[in-house]
Design a protein around this motif. Structure first.
Motif, short mmCIF file in Angstrom:
data_model
loop_
_atom_site.label_atom_id
_atom_site.label_comp_id
_atom_site.label_asym_id
_atom_site.label_seq_id
_atom_site.Cartn_x
_atom_site.Cartn_y
_atom_site.Cartn_z
N THR A 25 -18.86 2.22 -1.07
CA THR A 25 -17.59 2.20 -0.35
C THR A 25 -16.55 1.46 -1.18
N GLY A 50 -12.42 4.84 0.62
CA GLY A 50 -13.39 5.87 0.99
C GLY A 50 -14.75 5.63 0.38
N GLU A 63 -14.48 10.58 -1.48
CA GLU A 63 -14.12 11.16 -0.19
C GLU A 63 -13.27 10.14 0.55
N ALA A 64 -12.04 10.51 0.85
CA ALA A 64 -11.10 9.59 1.48
C ALA A 64 -11.48 9.31 2.92
N ALA A 65 -11.33 8.06 3.33
CA ALA A 65 -11.55 7.69 4.73
C ALA A 65 -10.47 8.33 5.60
N GLN A 68 -5.86 5.65 6.24
CA GLN A 68 -5.44 5.06 4.98
C GLN A 68 -4.23 4.16 5.22
#
Length: 440
Positions: A25, A50, A63-65, A68
């Motif tokens: 993470t 992410g 992979e973006a959270a 943001q």
């Protein structure tokens, strides 16, 4: 969730070395790749929070959270040059030379060196640098001041085309309140291409024409573009890594046809396709160009925005070209490979390739003897006609194009320019015979 791609090579130098693992993470601004030890290069930081989904020899994929923020992991406080190095900043107006290396050899006091901010906005269509000058001139000046201090420069210049009247006025107002001890002056430039090439800037500002294989340091100068100066300010004063990018988006946009849109602080690593979707989606287009019309390259929907990305242009569809075409390659514009790519997209067979007589081989590229000052192209045009070409494709500067247009049509050769379809997509005047206005 969207995936962001961070190529390990995003400028001049060796590829960066990943320092994260799959499944880890990460937070926005966190360093994900380092400069190889003892090498020229730049660190890379994630522009999004992410999870790392892949680490390869070519890129880190994150992979973006879902949520943001604009917050970021700040750089460790240190001296300015160390913070610039840690930020991963590269030159944002060209090939992406690491800024820490460019500023790493200060001028000797007796040299009375200077730092020049290149605000020419060299390529047509691109306009994000001028927009920054108009909206945040104080940040441009602050970045210039930091560069002058790091380089022990005695003076500074901001070189800008005279036609950018609003930007010039903003700079004049900011300079009136400027409290730096070292003098800074505005130098007005003529409106021509390639006014923005480093040696052309040095020639205009300092009156010294450098040889093709020289860099501005040979004239006692360092040249940085507007966004580089702004990002230097952010790195040193705000501790912000190089994670966001300013862009110009233009062309065959479905809901904004023909418009030119400036975007500030786009997260590096976002896909080209996502950028176009953010601006209303794409209409039918011929190709996507990353960069400007003259020196940009073809890109794809899936490709990521990187540190050096300055423009994304959806160009007009390719019409059927002539059966046979000749190429006249200029050191200031599209490369031979790019010209061949365009000819193939027109469906034309290349029967001859000529180089401008001033395009001198320098390492793995070519440089013009005197950028924007053309000696004439009649002999090259005649050679292309003799080879059986039914038309000529050029990528030349303003002055070279003028000389081609003075002879090619009279010889029965229609003229195509490498910028045509990008410019048509924004209803811009084509590069043909041009009157170059004086700077004053």
């Amino acid at each position: 969730m969207p995936e962001y791609i961070f190529p390990l090579r995003q400028g001049v130098g060796a590829p960066s070395v990943p320092c994260v693992k799959e499944g880890e993470t990460v937070r926005r601004g966190q360093r994900i790749a380092d400069i190889p030890e003892g090498k020229l290069g730049s660190a890379i930081h994630t522009s999004v929070s992410g999870i790392v989904r892949a680490v390869t020899d070519e890129a880190v994929r994150i992979e973006a959270a879902a949520e943001q923020t604009k917050d970021y992991v700040p750089l460790e406080n240190a001296d300015p040059l160390s913070m610039i190095r840690a930020s991963g900043l590269v030159g944002l107006g060209g090939a992406g030379f690491p800024v820490w290396a460019k500023l790493g050899k200060p001028f000797a006091p007796e040299k009375k060196g200077c730092v020049i901010i290149n605000a020419a906005e060299c390529e047509p269509i691109l306009s994000h640098n001028i927009d920054s000058v108009e909206k945040r001139p104080e940040d441009v000046l602050r970045g210039l001041a930091i560069e002058m201090d790091v380089m022990h420069a005695a003076r500074g210049f901001i070189a800008i085309k005279k036609k950018h009247t609003a930007a010039v006025a903003a700079l004049q107002k900011a300079l009136a309140a400027y409290t730096g001890e070292k003098p800074v002056n505005i130098h007005l430039l003529p409106d021509m291409y390639p006014m923005g090439e480093e040696r052309a800037i040095v020639r205009e500002v300092l009156g010294e024409l450098l040889p093709p294989d020289a860099i501005p340091l040979a004239a006692g100068a360092v040249v940085s573009n507007v966004e580089t100066a702004v990002r230097i300010h952010e790195a040193v004063d705000l501790g912000k890594p190089m994670i966001d990018k300013d862009l110009t988006v233009a062309g065959k946009l479905k809901t904004h046809p023909g418009e030119t849109i400036v975007m500030h602080d786009v997260p590096v690593g976002i896909s080209v396709g996502d950028i176009f979707q953010m601006n209303g989606g794409l209409d039918e287009y011929g190709e996507l160009v990353m960069g400007g019309p003259f020196t940009g390259h073809r890109t794809e929907i899936k490709d990521p925005v990187i540190k050096t990305t300055g423009g994304l242009i959806a160009a007009e569809c390719f019409p059927k070209g002539p059966e046979k075409i000749g190429l006249l390659v200029c050191a200031c514009g599209a490369s031979e490979e790019r010209m061949k790519e365009l000819a193939a997209s027109y469906g034309s067979e290349v029967v001859d390739i000529e180089y401008c007589k001033q395009a001198m081989p320098v390492r793995n590229t070519r440089k013009c003897l005197n950028p924007g000052k053309c000696p004439g192209q009649v002999a090259k045009v005649l050679a292309i006609r003799k080879a059986g070409a039914g038309a000529i494709l050029i990528g030349n500067c303003s002055d070279c194009t003028n000389t081609v247009m003075s002879c090619a049509p009279q010889l029965g050769l229609p003229v195509y320019h490498s910028t045509d379809l990008a410019l048509r997509a924004v209803n811009h005047k084509l590069i043909r015979k041009i009157h170059i206005a004086p700077e004053s």
